[in-house]
Structures are given as C-alpha cells and as structure tokens.
Design an enzyme around this catalytic site. Sequence first.
Site, PDB file in Angstrom:
ATOM      1  N   ASP A  38       0.839  -1.202   0.000  1.00 14.03           N
ATOM      2  CA  ASP A  38       0.000   0.000   0.000  1.00 14.03           C
ATOM      3  C   ASP A  38       0.876   1.254   0.000  1.00 14.03           C
ATOM      4  O   ASP A  38       1.994   1.234   0.526  1.00 14.03           O
ATOM      5  CB  ASP A  38      -0.896  -0.034   1.250  1.00 14.03           C
ATOM      6  CG  ASP A  38      -2.091   0.885   1.105  1.00 14.03           C
ATOM      7  OD1 ASP A  38      -2.320   1.420  -0.003  1.00 14.03           O
ATOM      8  OD2 ASP A  38      -2.790   1.075   2.110  1.00 14.03           O
ATOM      9  N   GLY A  39       0.334   2.322  -0.575  1.00 12.82           N
ATOM     10  CA  GLY A  39       1.020   3.618  -0.495  1.00 12.82           C
ATOM     11  C   GLY A  39       1.707   4.061  -1.772  1.00 12.82           C
ATOM     12  O   GLY A  39       2.422   5.065  -1.756  1.00 12.82           O
ATOM     13  N   ARG A  51       0.167   9.383  -9.935  1.00 13.19           N
ATOM     14  CA  ARG A  51       0.003   8.125  -9.183  1.00 13.19           C
ATOM     15  C   ARG A  51       0.601   6.929  -9.938  1.00 13.19           C
ATOM     16  O   ARG A  51       1.128   6.001  -9.332  1.00 13.19           O
ATOM     17  CB  ARG A  51      -1.487   7.846  -8.949  1.00 13.19           C
ATOM     18  CG  ARG A  51      -2.152   8.758  -7.938  1.00 13.19           C
ATOM     19  CD  ARG A  51      -3.640   8.446  -7.847  1.00 13.19           C
ATOM     20  NE  ARG A  51      -3.886   7.053  -7.467  1.00 13.19           N
ATOM     21  CZ  ARG A  51      -3.834   6.601  -6.223  1.00 13.19           C
ATOM     22  NH1 ARG A  51      -3.572   7.431  -5.235  1.00 13.19           N
ATOM     23  NH2 ARG A  51      -4.061   5.337  -5.957  1.00 13.19           N
ATOM     24  N   ASN A  86     -10.788  -2.576  -6.508  1.00 16.89           N
ATOM     25  CA  ASN A  86      -9.918  -1.642  -7.240  1.00 16.89           C
ATOM     26  C   ASN A  86     -10.461  -1.263  -8.623  1.00 16.89           C
ATOM     27  O   ASN A  86      -9.995  -0.290  -9.220  1.00 16.89           O
ATOM     28  CB  ASN A  86      -8.496  -2.195  -7.378  1.00 16.89           C
ATOM     29  CG  ASN A  86      -7.686  -2.122  -6.099  1.00 16.89           C
ATOM     30  OD1 ASN A  86      -6.769  -2.912  -5.880  1.00 16.89           O
ATOM     31  ND2 ASN A  86      -8.012  -1.170  -5.220  1.00 16.89           N
TER      32      ASN A  86
HETATM   33  C1  FPP Z   1      -1.545   0.237  -3.470  1.00 15.35           C
HETATM   34  O1  FPP Z   1      -1.158   1.563  -3.522  1.00 15.35           O
HETATM   35  C2  FPP Z   1      -1.074  -0.470  -4.634  1.00 15.35           C
HETATM   36  C3  FPP Z   1      -1.856  -1.072  -5.577  1.00 15.35           C
HETATM   37  C4  FPP Z   1      -3.320  -1.099  -5.558  1.00 15.35           C
HETATM   38  C5  FPP Z   1      -1.274  -1.711  -6.722  1.00 15.35           C
HETATM   39  C6  FPP Z   1      -0.144  -2.619  -6.368  1.00 15.35           C
HETATM   40  C7  FPP Z   1       0.612  -2.851  -7.566  1.00 15.35           C
HETATM   41  C8  FPP Z   1       1.951  -2.766  -7.647  1.00 15.35           C
HETATM   42  C9  FPP Z   1       2.896  -2.548  -6.529  1.00 15.35           C
HETATM   43  C10 FPP Z   1       2.527  -3.032  -8.920  1.00 15.35           C
HETATM   44  C11 FPP Z   1       2.698  -4.486  -8.897  1.00 15.35           C
HETATM   45  C12 FPP Z   1       3.068  -5.027 -10.157  1.00 15.35           C
HETATM   46  C13 FPP Z   1       2.915  -6.340 -10.415  1.00 15.35           C
HETATM   47  C14 FPP Z   1       3.520  -6.896 -11.623  1.00 15.35           C
HETATM   48  C15 FPP Z   1       2.155  -7.243  -9.529  1.00 15.35           C
HETATM   49  P1  FPP Z   1      -2.287   2.653  -3.626  1.00 15.35           P
HETATM   50  O2  FPP Z   1      -2.448   3.042  -5.038  1.00 15.35           O
HETATM   51  O3  FPP Z   1      -3.527   2.152  -2.956  1.00 15.35           O
HETATM   52  O4  FPP Z   1      -1.632   3.810  -2.810  1.00 15.35           O
HETATM   53  P2  FPP Z   1      -2.391   4.915  -1.954  1.00 15.35           P
HETATM   54  O5  FPP Z   1      -3.103   4.198  -0.846  1.00 15.35           O
HETATM   55  O6  FPP Z   1      -1.279   5.762  -1.470  1.00 15.35           O
HETATM   56  O7  FPP Z   1      -3.323   5.615  -2.894  1.00 15.35           O
END
Ligand code: FPP
Length: 259
Positions: A38-39, A51, A86
């Site tokens: 997360d993050g 983002r 999501n």
């Molecule tokens: C959470 O951060 C992250 C996600 C929903 C996506 C996770 C994906 C990746 C790390 C890329 C992975 C790649 C592969 C190939 C699996 P957020 O967007 O919810 O962050 P925020 O809470 O700060 O908005």
Amino acid sequence: MGFDEKLLQEYYADSPDDISLEDVDMARVPRHVSIIMDGNGRWATARGLDRSQGHVAGVESLREAVTTSVRLGFDVLSVYAFSTENWKRPQREVNLLMHLFATTLVKELPLFHQENVRLRFLGDLEALPEETRLVFQRGLDETADHTGMVFALAVNYGSRAEIARAARELAAEVAAGEREAGSIDADAISDHLYTKGLPDPDLLIRTSGELRLSNYLLWQLAYSEFYVTDTYWPDFTRWDMLRAVRSFQARDRRFGGVK
Ligand code: FPP
C-alpha cells in the site's frame, strides 16, 4: 525451503545501524509471508508525480521483495496486487495497472527462471483484459516445473467472494451426491480457496501504516502475525523485510493454546 548462506551474506552486506542479518534466526524464518503493498499513490503524490509513477516504482520494490524472499528461504511470498474493489479506480489507472501486470510479468520471467520461482495467481482472472490473462497463463506454464519458492499474486481478489465461491462449490458437491453436508469442515473450505495447497501466511506485512485487512485472505490470516510499517510500498527494501522477520520472531505464537 532453505537458503544459500553465501548469497545471503552478500545480499545483506552494508547493514544500516538498526538491523543486520545477525538479528534474525535463519532457522525460524516464516514459511509464508504475505504483503498488502500500500502507499504507491501517496509516495508519488508526495513527490509531485502522477500516481501511475508510484505503481511503476512499486514494481521495483516487488522485484526486490521476490529476490529477498528467495534469499531468506521463504516457501511462499504472496502479494495483494489488485482487489475486486480496485475496479472503482479511474479507468486510466486500472488500465495502467493491468498493462503493468502483463509487461512486468514478461520482463521478470528470466528472474523466475533464475531463482526457480513458481508463479501462482489468487483471484478471478476471467474479468481481466485478454492481454493480461494470456501473459498470466504463459507465466503459469513457464514456471510450472519450478521447485523453489511460490510467488502468489492476488489479482482481482476479494476474500468474501472467495469464501462465497468455496461455499457454492461445496454446495454443488453435496447436491450432486458427491459429499455429505456433515463432511464440510475447515479443511474442506481451505481446499476450495484460491490458496489450496499453500500453508497459511505466518506473517502479514502491510505498508503505509493502514490498520485494516481490506478484504484480503480473511480465512487464511486467522493465526498470522501482523506487521505494519509506515513506509510506503515503493520505499520498502530488503532491510524492511528483515525488520518484519525480526519482529515476527519476537512474537509468542500460541495459536489459541497456552505454552
Ligand atoms: C496500493 O497503492 C497499490 C496497488 C493497488 C497496486 C499494487 C501494484 C503494484 C505494486 C505493482 C505491482 C506489479 C505487479 C507486476 C504485480 P495505492 O495506489 O492504494 O496507494 P495509496 O493508498 O497511497 O493511494
């Protein structure tokens, strides 16, 4: 699963002040570590970036986490990459994530070969774009013979939907006369989840400081230890993994009993 002592020492050279390889007991590393990554968005926003650049940076962290997990000898690393909720994100971000999953997987296949990592997916893949589904299938096919760590990617995953699906399958087996309703126990349910055959996570890591499960592995995390760090996912390093394992090893796991 076992680890290579020499590779591990090299990998964990140059320790920061607060943690080193000596702080963990390699005979008691968790078998299955699971991560809610997360993050990414906040990491990017804090730097004045889009983002999407947070997700791109998150891929690099994930790459390191896979290597770290192999070096430390975990049997399973599972990560929450995309939840059933999501889809509510802006279409542009959803498209980018789906494309990123596909391109990253192709790019990382040599790493999976080199490290003998077997891929697995948790979630309903039917709803994914064809490009992503085809690449996921290729990843499954190409790593099916690998005997090392399992890397399980939760994509279009939601725990309540997963449990409902298990209930439907079991009900259908009863209706078809294939099993008695009375035979449905916890093991039967576990055997109908996406994680069938995998050990439950010993340790759940969540980055960016949020204290919730977000519909992730509700059944499988029943006795897992939780480790929450304020670090945003793109900043999570091999040292953070070591800190999480050290914290895990300081816990007294009783599984509801006494010692
Ligand atoms: C959470 O951060 C992250 C996600 C929903 C996506 C996770 C994906 C990746 C790390 C890329 C992975 C790649 C592969 C190939 C699996 P957020 O967007 O919810 O962050 P925020 O809470 O700060 O908005």
